[in-house]
Design an enzyme around this catalytic site. Structure first.
Site, PDB file in Angstrom:
ATOM      1  N   LYS A 186       0.816  -1.218   0.000  1.00  0.00           N
ATOM      2  CA  LYS A 186       0.000   0.000   0.000  1.00  0.00           C
ATOM      3  C   LYS A 186       0.843   1.259   0.000  1.00  0.00           C
ATOM      4  CE  LYS A 186      -1.640   1.669   3.996  1.00  0.00           C
ATOM      5  NZ  LYS A 186      -0.530   2.432   4.593  1.00  0.00           N
ATOM      6  N   GLU A 216      -0.137   6.919   3.991  1.00  0.00           N
ATOM      7  CA  GLU A 216      -1.343   7.760   4.068  1.00  0.00           C
ATOM      8  C   GLU A 216      -1.119   9.187   3.569  1.00  0.00           C
ATOM      9  OE1 GLU A 216       0.286   6.516   6.658  1.00  0.00           O
ATOM     10  OE2 GLU A 216       1.021   8.296   7.707  1.00  0.00           O
ATOM     11  N   HIS A 245      -7.408   3.403   5.725  1.00  0.00           N
ATOM     12  CA  HIS A 245      -6.423   3.895   6.690  1.00  0.00           C
ATOM     13  C   HIS A 245      -7.147   4.849   7.633  1.00  0.00           C
ATOM     14  CE1 HIS A 245      -2.808   5.632   8.411  1.00  0.00           C
ATOM     15  NE2 HIS A 245      -2.090   4.708   7.790  1.00  0.00           N
ATOM     16  N   LYS A 271       4.277   0.230  17.499  1.00  0.00           N
ATOM     17  CA  LYS A 271       4.704   1.577  17.907  1.00  0.00           C
ATOM     18  C   LYS A 271       3.556   2.504  18.300  1.00  0.00           C
ATOM     19  CE  LYS A 271       4.634   3.906  13.366  1.00  0.00           C
ATOM     20  NZ  LYS A 271       5.369   4.394  12.198  1.00  0.00           N
ATOM     21  N   SER A 314      -0.775  -2.721  12.139  1.00  0.00           N
ATOM     22  CA  SER A 314       0.307  -1.954  11.521  1.00  0.00           C
ATOM     23  C   SER A 314       0.923  -1.008  12.525  1.00  0.00           C
ATOM     24  CB  SER A 314      -0.290  -1.157  10.352  1.00  0.00           C
ATOM     25  OG  SER A 314       0.700  -0.596   9.555  1.00  0.00           O
TER      26      SER A 314
HETATM   27  C1  CAP Z   1       3.274   1.970   9.586  1.00  0.00           C
HETATM   28  C2  CAP Z   1       2.524   3.164   9.093  1.00  0.00           C
HETATM   29  C3  CAP Z   1       1.017   3.250   9.442  1.00  0.00           C
HETATM   30  C4  CAP Z   1       0.667   3.195  10.917  1.00  0.00           C
HETATM   31  C5  CAP Z   1      -0.694   3.742  11.268  1.00  0.00           C
HETATM   32  C6  CAP Z   1       3.203   4.402   9.602  1.00  0.00           C
HETATM   33  O1  CAP Z   1       4.638   2.039   9.241  1.00  0.00           O
HETATM   34  O2  CAP Z   1       2.603   3.239   7.717  1.00  0.00           O
HETATM   35  O3  CAP Z   1       0.515   4.419   8.881  1.00  0.00           O
HETATM   36  O4  CAP Z   1       0.717   1.864  11.253  1.00  0.00           O
HETATM   37  O5  CAP Z   1      -1.150   3.298  12.490  1.00  0.00           O
HETATM   38  O6  CAP Z   1       3.418   5.315   8.805  1.00  0.00           O
HETATM   39  O7  CAP Z   1       3.486   4.476  10.783  1.00  0.00           O
HETATM   40  P1  CAP Z   1       5.773   1.208  10.023  1.00  0.00           P
HETATM   41  P2  CAP Z   1      -2.492   2.432  12.644  1.00  0.00           P
HETATM   42  O8  CAP Z   1       5.491  -0.264   9.769  1.00  0.00           O
HETATM   43  O9  CAP Z   1       7.085   1.617   9.373  1.00  0.00           O
HETATM   44  O10 CAP Z   1       5.694   1.565  11.459  1.00  0.00           O
HETATM   45  O11 CAP Z   1      -2.277   1.199  11.861  1.00  0.00           O
HETATM   46  O12 CAP Z   1      -2.611   2.166  14.085  1.00  0.00           O
HETATM   47  O13 CAP Z   1      -3.596   3.243  12.117  1.00  0.00           O
HETATM   48 MG    MG Z   2       1.609   5.013   7.349  1.00  0.00          MG
END
Ligand code: CAP
Ligand code: MG
Length: 408
Positions: free
Chosen positions: A166, A169, A254, A294, A336
């Site tokens: 994907k 965002e 997302h 995280k 994620s």
């Molecule tokens: C994960 C991620 C997702 C987050 C959003 C980021 O990347 O692409 O947007 O997981 O949180 O940018 O942090 P990493 P949630 O794998 O590099 O951490 O899924 O809780 O909405």
């Molecule tokens: Mg992200």
């Protein structure tokens, strides 16, 4: 039961029943004073009323007549304007949080829900039999790669074994990575993967934009086999429009910005409510949190969201309301944020196999590169599916061994 029941946590200097009454009035037929234009008949038909009040947990239920809602024209935005509207600003409430909501049959049946759901997506990927968790990746860095570079990263990840890729965002169609060029390049590479491996890999292109229909049409014309939307910044109407207009591709949802709405324990809306609306509006996959990664998120909260999006029926439990989905398909839950192979066994123990385990840093940060990172994630899933401890499996799986060495 032709009523919508919403449950709120309320703290107020007023007695709890009175505070609840203020919410019911503000969100249905009342205002701060009696008005001569409100008739008995209007009140009888449309006034929300106070249901169960629990002084111990400071929770109240507000029961809204079904007739208060206009799902055809107003849709989900208008539902939110009622159950999660002005009430948050009432000066007499020191804290107010929408914890859960349950909808009657007629209400639920106004929506189509997901076009694919868990089984539909498993069919596309080819996991209907073994029912293992899917492995997904977010192209990293979030922004800055060109379409060609994005496609190279996608190719490496897919060759390493991910099922799903994907956009991040924040990527849409910036000048360095125009959407149509990106989709074209990525799908070209995924076609190569299909020729080489016979595997079908999904690529969710982010179409969050001012006009999601036009943007999605362009993405599909360029070959997209999945679409993605940032539902809270774009709006539920955008999600529903995509779902109802493009039934042949799954929709990845997302939830960026959700924490601004759901993180405070005093004010806001629990993600369970937002996730139920995503299911109604037609999301096929949705981020639910991961407990071990995280991003902030308690075990109970993430489990409640998983249940809300995946189960056909929900029993009343631990402060949550009972719900019936009346046949609306389940949404594939996506975990994620800060995930890597070492976290896979704990994640699967907590959330089961109907999850997509998605990693950006945890794949592209692998010391041997993206392809090895993807392999390590798949190896962690395979080991856990066979109840083999990761350290043992890593003895003859060098990618997993290297990942465990880097992240522990
Ligand atoms: C994960 C991620 C997702 C987050 C959003 C980021 O990347 O692409 O947007 O997981 O949180 O940018 O942090 P990493 P949630 O794998 O590099 O951490 O899924 O809780 O909405
Ligand atoms: Mg992200």
């Amino acid at each position: 039961m032709e009523e919508v029941i919403a449950k709120y946590y309320v703290m107020s200097r007023l007695p709890l029943e009175t505070a609840a009454k203020r919410i019911a009035e503000e969100e249905s037929t009342g205002t701060w004073t009696h008005v001569s234009t409100t008739t008995k008949s209007i009140e009888k038909k449309y006034s929300a009323r106070v249901g169960e009040v629990d002084r111990e947990s400071h929770t109240v239920e507000i029961i809204y007549p079904y007739a208060d809602f206009d799902l055809k024209v107003g849709g989900i935005p208008s539902v939110l304007s009622i159950i999660a509207g002005n009430l948050f600003g009432l000066g007499s409430l020191e804290a107010v949080r929408l914890l859960d909501v349950t909808f009657p049959k007629d209400f639920v049946q106004q929506f189509d829900g997901p076009n694919f759901g868990i089984e539909g997506i498993r069919k596309m990927i080819g996991t209907s039999k073994d029912k293992r968790p899917h492995v997904g990746t977010i192209i990293k860095p979030k922004i800055g790669l060109s379409p060609k570079q994005t496609a190279e990263v996608a190719y490496e990840a897919a060759m390493g074994g991910v099922d799903f890729i994907k956009d991040d965002e924040t990527l849409v169609s910036q000048s360095f990575c125009a959407m149509e060029k990106r989709v074209n390049a990525v799908i070209g590479k995924l076609d190569e993967v299909k020729d080489e491996t016979r595997r079908n890999v999904l690529y969710a292109c982010n179409v969050t934009s001012t006009d999601v229909i036009k943007t999605a049409e362009k993405a599909l014309k360029a070959g997209a086999n999945c679409l993605m939307i940032d539902v809270l910044t774009a709006g539920y109407n955008s999600l529903q429009l995509l779902s109802e207009n493009f039934r042949k591709v799954p929709l990845h949802v997302h939830r960026t910005m959700h924490a601004a709405i759901d993180r405070s324990k005093d004010f806001g809306v629990d993600f369970v409510v937002l996730a139920k609306l995503i299911r109604l509006a037609g999301g096929d996959q949705v981020h639910i949190g991961s407990v071990v990664g995280k991003m902030e998120g308690d075990r109970e909260d993430v489990l409640a969201v998983e249940e809300a999006v995946e189960k056909p029926l929900i029993k009343e439990h631990a402060g949550h309301l009972a719900s019936n989905w009346y046949g609306i398909k389940p949404v594939f839950a996506v975990c994620s944020g800060g995930l890597h192979p070492g976290l896979v066994p704990e994640l699967m123990k907590l959330l089961g196999k109907d999850i997509t385990i998605q990693a950006g840093g945890g794949i592209h940060g692998h010391p041997f590169g993206t392809r090895a990172g993807a392999k390590a994630m798949r190896q962690a899933v395979d080991a856990t599916m066979h109840n083999i401890p990761l350290r043992e499996y890593a003895a003859d799986h060098v990618e997993l061994a290297k990942a465990l060495e880097k992240w522990h």
